[in-house]
Design a protein around this motif. Structure first.
Motif, short mmCIF file in Angstrom:
data_model
loop_
_atom_site.label_atom_id
_atom_site.label_comp_id
_atom_site.label_asym_id
_atom_site.label_seq_id
_atom_site.Cartn_x
_atom_site.Cartn_y
_atom_site.Cartn_z
N THR A 114 -17.76 -57.95 55.83
CA THR A 114 -18.71 -58.28 54.76
C THR A 114 -19.10 -57.00 54.06
OG1 THR A 114 -20.66 -59.58 54.18
CG2 THR A 114 -20.87 -58.09 56.06
N ALA A 115 -19.68 -57.12 52.88
CA ALA A 115 -20.15 -55.95 52.11
C ALA A 115 -20.96 -56.45 50.93
CB ALA A 115 -18.97 -55.11 51.62
N TYR A 116 -21.69 -55.52 50.30
CA TYR A 116 -22.33 -55.80 49.03
C TYR A 116 -22.47 -54.50 48.26
CZ TYR A 116 -24.79 -58.47 45.57
OH TYR A 116 -25.11 -59.10 44.40
N ALA A 117 -22.44 -54.61 46.93
CA ALA A 117 -22.47 -53.44 46.07
C ALA A 117 -23.88 -52.85 45.96
CB ALA A 117 -21.96 -53.80 44.68
N TYR A 118 -23.95 -51.52 46.00
CA TYR A 118 -25.23 -50.86 45.78
C TYR A 118 -25.33 -50.27 44.38
CZ TYR A 118 -23.17 -46.15 46.09
OH TYR A 118 -22.43 -45.00 45.86
N CYS A 126 -10.87 -45.11 39.14
CA CYS A 126 -9.87 -46.12 39.47
C CYS A 126 -10.35 -47.53 39.18
CB CYS A 126 -9.49 -45.99 40.94
SG CYS A 126 -8.22 -47.14 41.50
N GLY A 127 -11.65 -47.70 38.99
CA GLY A 127 -12.20 -49.05 38.83
C GLY A 127 -12.59 -49.63 40.17
N ASN A 128 -13.38 -50.70 40.15
CA ASN A 128 -13.90 -51.30 41.36
C ASN A 128 -13.47 -52.76 41.50
OD1 ASN A 128 -15.36 -48.97 42.15
ND2 ASN A 128 -17.03 -49.53 40.76
N SER A 129 -13.34 -53.19 42.73
CA SER A 129 -13.00 -54.60 42.99
C SER A 129 -14.14 -55.53 42.59
CB SER A 129 -12.68 -54.81 44.47
OG SER A 129 -11.53 -54.09 44.85
N VAL A 130 -15.36 -55.02 42.68
CA VAL A 130 -16.55 -55.80 42.34
C VAL A 130 -17.27 -55.14 41.18
CG1 VAL A 130 -18.86 -56.44 43.16
CG2 VAL A 130 -16.88 -56.75 44.65
N ASP A 131 -17.52 -55.92 40.13
CA ASP A 131 -18.28 -55.40 39.00
C ASP A 131 -19.36 -56.40 38.60
OD1 ASP A 131 -16.97 -57.39 37.50
OD2 ASP A 131 -15.40 -56.01 36.83
N GLY A 166 -22.41 -61.75 65.66
CA GLY A 166 -22.98 -60.84 64.70
C GLY A 166 -22.04 -60.51 63.55
N VAL A 167 -22.24 -59.32 62.96
CA VAL A 167 -21.61 -58.96 61.69
C VAL A 167 -21.01 -57.56 61.75
CG1 VAL A 167 -22.11 -58.44 59.27
CG2 VAL A 167 -23.12 -60.45 60.32
N PHE A 168 -19.83 -57.41 61.18
CA PHE A 168 -19.22 -56.10 60.96
C PHE A 168 -19.21 -55.81 59.45
CE2 PHE A 168 -17.46 -57.27 65.04
CZ PHE A 168 -17.35 -56.07 65.74
N TYR A 169 -19.60 -54.61 59.08
CA TYR A 169 -19.56 -54.22 57.66
C TYR A 169 -18.22 -53.54 57.37
CZ TYR A 169 -21.42 -52.82 53.12
OH TYR A 169 -21.65 -52.69 51.78
N TRP A 170 -17.62 -53.92 56.23
CA TRP A 170 -16.33 -53.32 55.86
C TRP A 170 -16.35 -52.95 54.38
CZ3 TRP A 170 -12.10 -53.77 52.68
CH2 TRP A 170 -10.96 -53.08 53.10
N GLU A 171 -16.15 -51.74 53.96
CA GLU A 171 -15.97 -50.57 54.80
C GLU A 171 -17.03 -49.57 54.38
OE1 GLU A 171 -15.30 -47.09 56.28
OE2 GLU A 171 -14.54 -48.81 57.36
N PRO A 172 -18.00 -49.28 55.24
CA PRO A 172 -19.16 -48.49 54.83
C PRO A 172 -18.86 -47.06 54.42
CG PRO A 172 -19.11 -48.76 57.21
CD PRO A 172 -18.06 -49.67 56.66
N TRP A 219 -13.43 -49.66 46.30
CA TRP A 219 -14.52 -50.18 47.14
C TRP A 219 -15.70 -49.22 47.21
CZ3 TRP A 219 -13.39 -55.04 48.39
CH2 TRP A 219 -14.18 -55.73 49.32
N ASP A 220 -15.65 -48.11 46.47
CA ASP A 220 -16.66 -47.07 46.66
C ASP A 220 -18.07 -47.53 46.32
OD1 ASP A 220 -16.82 -46.62 43.72
OD2 ASP A 220 -14.91 -45.59 43.99
N ASN A 221 -18.21 -48.52 45.42
CA ASN A 221 -19.56 -48.98 45.08
C ASN A 221 -20.11 -49.99 46.10
OD1 ASN A 221 -17.77 -51.04 44.18
ND2 ASN A 221 -19.27 -51.77 42.70
N GLN A 222 -19.33 -50.28 47.14
CA GLN A 222 -19.81 -51.14 48.23
C GLN A 222 -19.95 -50.37 49.54
OE1 GLN A 222 -18.11 -55.37 48.12
NE2 GLN A 222 -16.56 -54.24 46.97
N ALA A 223 -19.73 -49.06 49.47
CA ALA A 223 -19.91 -48.23 50.66
C ALA A 223 -21.39 -48.12 50.99
CB ALA A 223 -19.31 -46.85 50.43
N MET A 224 -21.70 -47.53 52.14
CA MET A 224 -23.09 -47.26 52.49
C MET A 224 -23.36 -45.76 52.46
SD MET A 224 -24.27 -50.10 55.26
CE MET A 224 -25.08 -51.56 54.58
#
Length: 284
Positions: A114-118, A126-131, A166-172, A219-224
């Motif tokens: 799971t993940a979410y954009a910050y 390169c652009g992001n998968s989530v915009d 529980g939950v694993f975060y991918w990819e912090p 994926w960099d905008n979904q990192a932690m």
């Protein structure tokens, strides 16, 4: 399996051939699981075997797959799924589906990705998968919303009952390589050292996916961690959630809060009092 069914649907293989290949695939799967079980036994450690599926928004399909595992006597312990709120339906459906799987088949359940954009900013050109078109209206693309969303996904996952792990975060830690304004220089580094899903060389074995979507980090905008590698305040969500204590307290007339907020308020003001740099205040 999906690829085999596609070939059969397009009349590229017969129904008998589909069954033969499906049986072969099942034998290979069983062989690897047996190897894992043997290794776990030799090490005298309990190692859980997990299966990992996506598209949990399609509950009917997920249950059908779980039923096929049961029919084939597939030996596994954890029924794992990916859950990204942009693509995989509601959190209510997540809870309902994991509850159904756990209760029906007696398997442990978990969200393995799971993940979410910050942020909506791109870190490497390169652009992001989530915009912006993917962002949930309930969660802005901010550090606070990243933490809140993950907290809510955790709650939805464990609400599935005693079988929920529980939950694993991918990819912090998937941060960009090279600054956004130096795309050409970055690309040369990506090709040699790697950064994203793949390099252009992946086209040789996966022309339709990795062979098209290679390059930098999408994926960099979904990192932690931010684009310079500094940890975000949202990373604390795992620490705070592990307290597992949500109790209301009345701090003064008309204002109620919970145990976690009290801790965070204390941390925030204590940080100011001691004149220390505060990484950010995170309200759960």
């Amino acid at each position: 399996m999906d690829q085999l069914k596609k070939l059969e649907k397009e009349s590229l293989i017969s129904e008998d051939e589909l069954k033969r290949r499906s049986d072969e695939l099942q034998k290979v799967t069983d062989k690897y699981i047996e190897t894992i079980d043997k290794t776990a036994s030799e090490k005298e450690k309990e190692i859980l075997v997990a299966v990992h599926l996506t598209n949990i928004e399609d509950q009917q399909k997920i249950v059908k797959i779980a039923n096929s595992f049961a029919s084939a006597n597939l030996d596994y312990d954890v029924f794992g799924v990916s859950y990204y709120p942009y693509w995989h339906g509601t959190m209510e459906n997540l809870t309902d589906t994991l509850t159904l799987i756990g209760n029906t088949y007696g398997k442990k359940t978990a969200v393995l990705e799971t993940a979410y954009a910050y942020t909506l900013e791109d870190g490497d050109g390169c652009g992001n998968s989530v915009d912006s078109v993917d962002i949930d209206e309930n969660y802005a693309a901010t550090v606070q919303s990243q933490a809140t969303c993950i907290r809510d996904i955790m709650a939805a996952t464990v609400a599935a009952g005693k079988n929920a792990l529980g939950v694993f975060y991918w990819e912090p830690a998937w941060t960009p390589v090279g600054p956004v304004e130096e795309y050409d220089n970055n690309f040369a580094i990506w090709e040699e050292k790697g950064s994203g899903w793949a390099s252009s060389y992946a086209a040789g074995y996966d022309p339709n996916d990795a062979g098209k979507y290679y390059g930098g980090c999408a994926w960099d905008n979904q990192a932690m961690f931010d684009h310079e590698g500094h940890p975000l305040a949202s990373l604390n969500v795992f620490k705070y959630a592990s307290l597992n204590r949500i109790h209301e307290f009345t701090l003064f007339d008309g204002f109620k809060t919970n145990y976690i907020n009290i801790i965070l308020i204390y941390i925030f003001f204590n940080s100011i009092q001691n004149n220390k740099k505060n990484l950010g205040t995170l309200f759960l």
